[in-house]
Design a protein around this motif. Structure first.
Motif, mmCIF file in Angstrom:
data_model
loop_
_atom_site.group_PDB
_atom_site.id
_atom_site.type_symbol
_atom_site.label_atom_id
_atom_site.label_comp_id
_atom_site.label_asym_id
_atom_site.label_seq_id
_atom_site.Cartn_x
_atom_site.Cartn_y
_atom_site.Cartn_z
ATOM 1 N N GLU A 69 0.811 -1.222 0.000
ATOM 2 C CA GLU A 69 0.000 0.000 0.000
ATOM 3 C C GLU A 69 0.841 1.267 0.000
ATOM 4 O OE1 GLU A 69 0.958 -0.789 4.257
ATOM 5 O OE2 GLU A 69 0.284 -2.025 2.556
ATOM 6 N N LYS A 70 2.154 1.149 0.235
ATOM 7 C CA LYS A 70 3.020 2.327 0.196
ATOM 8 C C LYS A 70 3.288 2.797 -1.237
ATOM 9 C CE LYS A 70 3.848 2.964 4.605
ATOM 10 N NZ LYS A 70 3.375 4.198 5.284
ATOM 11 N N LEU A 71 3.035 1.950 -2.224
ATOM 12 C CA LEU A 71 3.231 2.362 -3.613
ATOM 13 C C LEU A 71 2.101 3.294 -4.024
ATOM 14 C CD1 LEU A 71 5.153 1.771 -6.077
ATOM 15 C CD2 LEU A 71 3.323 0.285 -6.914
ATOM 16 N N PHE A 72 2.447 4.447 -4.560
ATOM 17 C CA PHE A 72 1.423 5.374 -5.032
ATOM 18 C C PHE A 72 0.643 4.752 -6.190
ATOM 19 C CE2 PHE A 72 4.262 8.742 -3.232
ATOM 20 C CZ PHE A 72 3.326 9.321 -2.381
ATOM 21 N N ASN A 73 -0.634 5.073 -6.262
ATOM 22 C CA ASN A 73 -1.428 4.670 -7.423
ATOM 23 C C ASN A 73 -1.008 5.459 -8.657
ATOM 24 O OD1 ASN A 73 -3.103 2.823 -5.970
ATOM 25 N ND2 ASN A 73 -4.207 4.568 -5.108
ATOM 26 N N THR A 74 -0.607 6.694 -8.440
ATOM 27 C CA THR A 74 -0.134 7.548 -9.524
ATOM 28 C C THR A 74 1.260 7.119 -9.951
ATOM 29 O OG1 THR A 74 -1.339 9.397 -8.531
ATOM 30 C CG2 THR A 74 0.300 9.939 -10.215
ATOM 31 N N VAL A 75 1.505 7.093 -11.251
ATOM 32 C CA VAL A 75 2.858 6.885 -11.766
ATOM 33 C C VAL A 75 3.197 8.067 -12.676
ATOM 34 C CG1 VAL A 75 2.636 4.372 -11.650
ATOM 35 C CG2 VAL A 75 2.184 5.560 -13.816
ATOM 36 N N ILE A 76 4.482 8.330 -12.810
ATOM 37 C CA ILE A 76 4.948 9.418 -13.663
ATOM 38 C C ILE A 76 5.613 8.806 -14.894
ATOM 39 C CG2 ILE A 76 6.367 11.484 -13.816
ATOM 40 C CD1 ILE A 76 4.103 11.636 -11.709
ATOM 41 N N HIS A 77 5.105 9.144 -16.065
ATOM 42 C CA HIS A 77 5.603 8.547 -17.293
ATOM 43 C C HIS A 77 6.846 9.270 -17.818
ATOM 44 C CE1 HIS A 77 1.582 6.667 -17.270
ATOM 45 N NE2 HIS A 77 2.174 5.718 -17.984
ATOM 46 N N ARG A 78 7.565 8.580 -18.651
ATOM 47 C CA ARG A 78 8.725 9.184 -19.318
ATOM 48 C C ARG A 78 8.219 10.116 -20.429
ATOM 49 N NH1 ARG A 78 14.028 7.876 -20.006
ATOM 50 N NH2 ARG A 78 13.802 5.872 -18.944
ATOM 51 N N ALA A 79 8.723 11.336 -20.459
ATOM 52 C CA ALA A 79 8.310 12.285 -21.497
ATOM 53 C C ALA A 79 9.332 13.411 -21.600
ATOM 54 C CB ALA A 79 6.922 12.859 -21.185
ATOM 55 N N THR A 80 9.464 13.954 -22.806
ATOM 56 C CA THR A 80 10.420 15.044 -23.028
ATOM 57 C C THR A 80 9.990 16.332 -22.337
ATOM 58 O OG1 THR A 80 9.290 15.631 -25.092
ATOM 59 C CG2 THR A 80 11.156 14.097 -25.243
ATOM 60 N N GLU A 81 8.718 16.414 -21.978
ATOM 61 C CA GLU A 81 8.232 17.627 -21.310
ATOM 62 C C GLU A 81 8.999 17.931 -20.026
ATOM 63 O OE1 GLU A 81 4.597 16.223 -23.629
ATOM 64 O OE2 GLU A 81 6.237 15.327 -22.489
ATOM 65 N N ALA A 82 9.499 16.899 -19.356
ATOM 66 C CA ALA A 82 10.220 17.109 -18.095
ATOM 67 C C ALA A 82 11.482 17.932 -18.329
ATOM 68 C CB ALA A 82 10.562 15.767 -17.457
ATOM 69 N N VAL A 83 12.227 17.603 -19.366
ATOM 70 C CA VAL A 83 13.446 18.343 -19.688
ATOM 71 C C VAL A 83 13.096 19.760 -20.128
ATOM 72 C CG1 VAL A 83 15.468 18.437 -21.193
ATOM 73 C CG2 VAL A 83 14.661 16.243 -20.322
ATOM 74 N N GLU A 84 12.066 19.898 -20.949
ATOM 75 C CA GLU A 84 11.652 21.217 -21.427
ATOM 76 C C GLU A 84 11.197 22.107 -20.278
ATOM 77 O OE1 GLU A 84 8.641 20.278 -24.238
ATOM 78 O OE2 GLU A 84 10.027 19.384 -25.688
ATOM 79 N N SER A 85 10.522 21.500 -19.312
ATOM 80 C CA SER A 85 10.044 22.241 -18.150
ATOM 81 C C SER A 85 11.209 22.837 -17.369
ATOM 82 C CB SER A 85 9.227 21.307 -17.248
ATOM 83 O OG SER A 85 8.944 21.898 -16.009
ATOM 84 N N THR A 86 12.262 22.047 -17.187
ATOM 85 C CA THR A 86 13.441 22.532 -16.468
ATOM 86 C C THR A 86 14.099 23.673 -17.221
ATOM 87 O OG1 THR A 86 13.809 20.295 -15.614
ATOM 88 C CG2 THR A 86 15.644 21.835 -15.460
ATOM 89 N N ALA A 87 14.226 23.531 -18.528
ATOM 90 C CA ALA A 87 14.867 24.565 -19.348
ATOM 91 C C ALA A 87 14.076 25.876 -19.324
ATOM 92 C CB ALA A 87 15.028 24.071 -20.777
ATOM 93 N N LYS A 88 12.754 25.760 -19.232
ATOM 94 C CA LYS A 88 11.896 26.952 -19.208
ATOM 95 C C LYS A 88 11.757 27.550 -17.805
ATOM 96 C CE LYS A 88 8.908 25.341 -22.998
ATOM 97 N NZ LYS A 88 7.537 24.824 -23.310
ATOM 98 N N HIS A 89 12.242 26.806 -16.799
ATOM 99 C CA HIS A 89 12.093 27.209 -15.387
ATOM 100 C C HIS A 89 10.615 27.334 -15.006
ATOM 101 C CE1 HIS A 89 16.371 27.972 -15.639
ATOM 102 N NE2 HIS A 89 16.172 28.840 -16.601
ATOM 103 N N LYS A 90 9.797 26.489 -15.605
ATOM 104 C CA LYS A 90 8.360 26.489 -15.330
ATOM 105 C C LYS A 90 7.898 25.093 -14.952
ATOM 106 C CE LYS A 90 7.027 30.236 -18.486
ATOM 107 N NZ LYS A 90 6.181 30.594 -19.664
ATOM 108 N N SER A 91 7.150 25.005 -13.883
ATOM 109 C CA SER A 91 6.604 23.722 -13.472
ATOM 110 C C SER A 91 5.720 23.130 -14.559
ATOM 111 C CB SER A 91 5.790 23.897 -12.183
ATOM 112 O OG SER A 91 4.993 22.760 -11.933
ATOM 113 N N LEU A 92 5.743 21.811 -14.645
ATOM 114 C CA LEU A 92 4.865 21.101 -15.573
ATOM 115 C C LEU A 92 3.396 21.370 -15.265
ATOM 116 C CD1 LEU A 92 6.902 17.825 -15.336
ATOM 117 C CD2 LEU A 92 6.422 18.937 -17.528
ATOM 118 N N CYS A 93 3.120 21.755 -14.036
ATOM 119 C CA CYS A 93 1.735 21.906 -13.584
ATOM 120 C C CYS A 93 1.088 23.215 -13.998
ATOM 121 C CB CYS A 93 1.662 21.767 -12.062
ATOM 122 S SG CYS A 93 2.237 20.166 -11.461
ATOM 123 N N ILE A 94 1.864 24.132 -14.568
ATOM 124 C CA ILE A 94 1.268 25.434 -14.905
ATOM 125 C C ILE A 94 0.998 25.602 -16.401
ATOM 126 C CG2 ILE A 94 2.174 26.574 -12.849
ATOM 127 C CD1 ILE A 94 4.353 27.810 -14.502
#
Length: 262
Positions: A214-239
């Motif tokens: 039960e300690k495993l989250f139901n949510t998983v985070i997928h592999r995607a290029t957006e993560a790298v782009e988000s860091t470069a833009k200094h903007k959270s993926l959530c906005i």
């Protein structure tokens, strides 16, 4: 009740910083008061938040921990170390490379594992609903400080080859801290990251489920290029609209639900 959460795994490249940043912003978007603390000498979270040491002369967490050794700084001084990132609308305390010397300058300090906890006094902690600490990929004194200061831990695990490297040692450190220094410390959840549509990735998620139940989250985070782009833009993926941003918002909701059930 306030909540201090460490995002930790001794293995690098598993998405600790991406998780700390985006969970923090997702909670902020949900109306929570959030403080992010970068406790990694590599300062990736600080970079994500567009912190530039060249143009910001205020002290970082490195200086704060060094000056806290002999005589704890006054509360108002700690508050002055907090920055606010306008783009992501979130408070943070940045790091810098000087934090790499922490093992040396904390070596002779009595109760050196509690320096961060003592800094985060009740008054400052109660200014926030959540304080999220981005930990370095190491099992040294800085990780101990983060765990002792925290109420809960999130463990991101890359759903790829060698995913389980170091998890046993991290679990041992967690149990030692819980038994000796922080009895109320809990694992909030284990988070599969960089999940893709391969048999290997699916096997690792299933093995994590067997190991952590039960300690495993139901949510998983997928592999995607957006993560790298988000860091470069200094903007959270959530906005801005994207799949990973929605996953981190779902994760933030799951974290809130788990904590509120305690």
């Amino acid at each position: 009740m306030y909540k201090i959460i460490s995002v930790a795994n001794q293995k690098g490249g598993v998405g600790k910083t991406t998780t700390a940043m985006n969970v923090g912003v997702a909670l902020r978007l949900a109306g929570k008061r959030v403080l992010l603390i970068d406790l990694d000498p590599q300062a990736n979270l600080s970079t994500y938040l567009d912190f530039d040491r060249t143009f910001d002369e205020k002290p970082t967490i490195s200086h704060l921990m060094m000056t806290a050794i002999g005589q704890m700084k006054k509360l108002e001084d700690v508050k002055q170390y907090i920055r606010h990132n306008e783009v992501n609308d979130i408070d943070f305390i940045p790091s810098d490379i000087n934090l790499a010397n922490a093992d040396c300058y904390l070596a002779g300090v009595i109760s050196r594992e509690t320096v961060l906890k003592r800094m985060l006094s009740k008054d400052i902690v109660e200014d926030y609903d959540y304080i999220i600490i981005d930990c370095l990929p190491s099992l040294g004194v800085l990780l101990m400080n983060a765990l002792v200061a925290s109420n809960g831990v999130i463990i991101p695990v890359q759903a790829q080859k060698f995913a389980f490297d170091g998890l046993g040692m991290l679990n041992n450190i967690f149990e030692q801290v819980k038994e000796t220094l922080k009895p109320d410390l809990e694992i909030i959840g284990v988070l599969p990251t960089m999940v893709d549509n391969t048999n290997a990735s699916r096997r690792i998620v299933e093995q994590l489920r067997e190991n952590y139940n039960e300690k495993l989250f139901n949510t998983v985070i997928h592999r995607a290029t957006e993560a790298v782009e988000s860091t470069a833009k200094h903007k959270s993926l959530c906005i801005y609209k994207n799949r990973l941003g929605e996953e981190y918002k779902a994760l933030a909701s799951e974290i809130t639900e788990r904590i509120e059930k305690k």
